[in-house]
Design a protein around this motif. Structure first.
Motif, mmCIF file in Angstrom:
data_model
loop_
_atom_site.group_PDB
_atom_site.id
_atom_site.type_symbol
_atom_site.label_atom_id
_atom_site.label_comp_id
_atom_site.label_asym_id
_atom_site.label_seq_id
_atom_site.Cartn_x
_atom_site.Cartn_y
_atom_site.Cartn_z
ATOM 1 N N PRO A 135 0.818 -1.215 0.000
ATOM 2 C CA PRO A 135 0.000 0.000 0.000
ATOM 3 C C PRO A 135 0.853 1.268 0.000
ATOM 4 O O PRO A 135 1.974 1.271 0.504
ATOM 5 C CB PRO A 135 -0.778 -0.104 1.316
ATOM 6 C CG PRO A 135 -0.689 -1.523 1.721
ATOM 7 C CD PRO A 135 0.591 -2.060 1.154
ATOM 8 N N GLY A 192 -0.367 -4.593 4.719
ATOM 9 C CA GLY A 192 -1.638 -5.041 4.164
ATOM 10 C C GLY A 192 -2.590 -5.614 5.193
ATOM 11 O O GLY A 192 -3.554 -6.291 4.839
ATOM 12 N N ASP A 223 -5.408 0.436 -0.763
ATOM 13 C CA ASP A 223 -4.324 0.659 -1.717
ATOM 14 C C ASP A 223 -3.525 1.911 -1.349
ATOM 15 O O ASP A 223 -2.309 1.955 -1.512
ATOM 16 C CB ASP A 223 -4.877 0.823 -3.132
ATOM 17 C CG ASP A 223 -5.674 -0.384 -3.593
ATOM 18 O OD1 ASP A 223 -5.245 -1.528 -3.313
ATOM 19 O OD2 ASP A 223 -6.735 -0.187 -4.220
#
Length: 175
Positions: free
Chosen positions: A10, A75, A100
């Protein structure tokens, strides 16, 4: 010309600056602009402060803010106990799902402990008069009695960690 490789995980963007500089406004604009293209979350650093004298809580490398960055960067969902500003005590547990792009906004968002976990750091500048007007218009009487003591913590943070000098981007949202 070689382009840099995209991040493996991310994208974590830190938006920092003194109180009233426009961090929340910029974070919301970034999230709105990026959300058609990616899953975007906004992490409000103020939920990690331990009250009006609690800026140190987000500067701690082992503290809940940096732990949240580590989790989000890997994540995983971030979990922490937010500060209950109305009752001046620790409040409810919070959870932020991985995304994201995570925009982390607040004083201390780009602290020295946070920087290794951030993809991009942004520092917002605005003169004190405008910052104070904005902050007091936003938070009214709740903030006014605490302005000076919070500003003193910001001063110590700036002197010790130089987030403006370490920023990838320096800008202003002011008139």
């Amino acid at each position: 010309m070689n382009s840099p490789a995209p991040p493996a995980g991310p994208v974590l963007v830190g938006v920092d600056g003194r109180s009233g500089a426009g961090k929340t406004t910029l974070a919301a604009a970034l999230a709105a602009h990026l959300s058609p293209y990616a899953r975007v979350a906004v992490l409000h650093v103020e939920s990690f402060y331990a009250g009006w004298d609690g800026l140190e809580a987000v500067l701690d490398p082992a503290g809940p803010y940096v732990t949240a960055l580590r989790d989000l960067g890997a994540g995983r969902a971030a979990r922490w106990r937010a500060w209950d500003w109305h009752h001046a005590r620790p409040g409810a547990g919070q959870r932020l799902e991985p995304a994201d792009v995570v925009v982390c906004e607040g004083v201390g968002a780009t602290s020295a402990a946070a920087r290794p976990h951030l993809t991009l750091s942004v520092w917002l500048e605005l003169d004190e008069r405008m910052r104070r007007e904005r902050a007091l218009a936003r938070d009214g009487g709740a903030y006014a009695p605490h302005w000076e003591r919070w500003a003193a913590q910001e001063e110590r943070y700036l002197a010790a960690q130089d987030p403006a000098g370490a920023a990838d981007v320096r800008t202003s949202i002011g008139p």
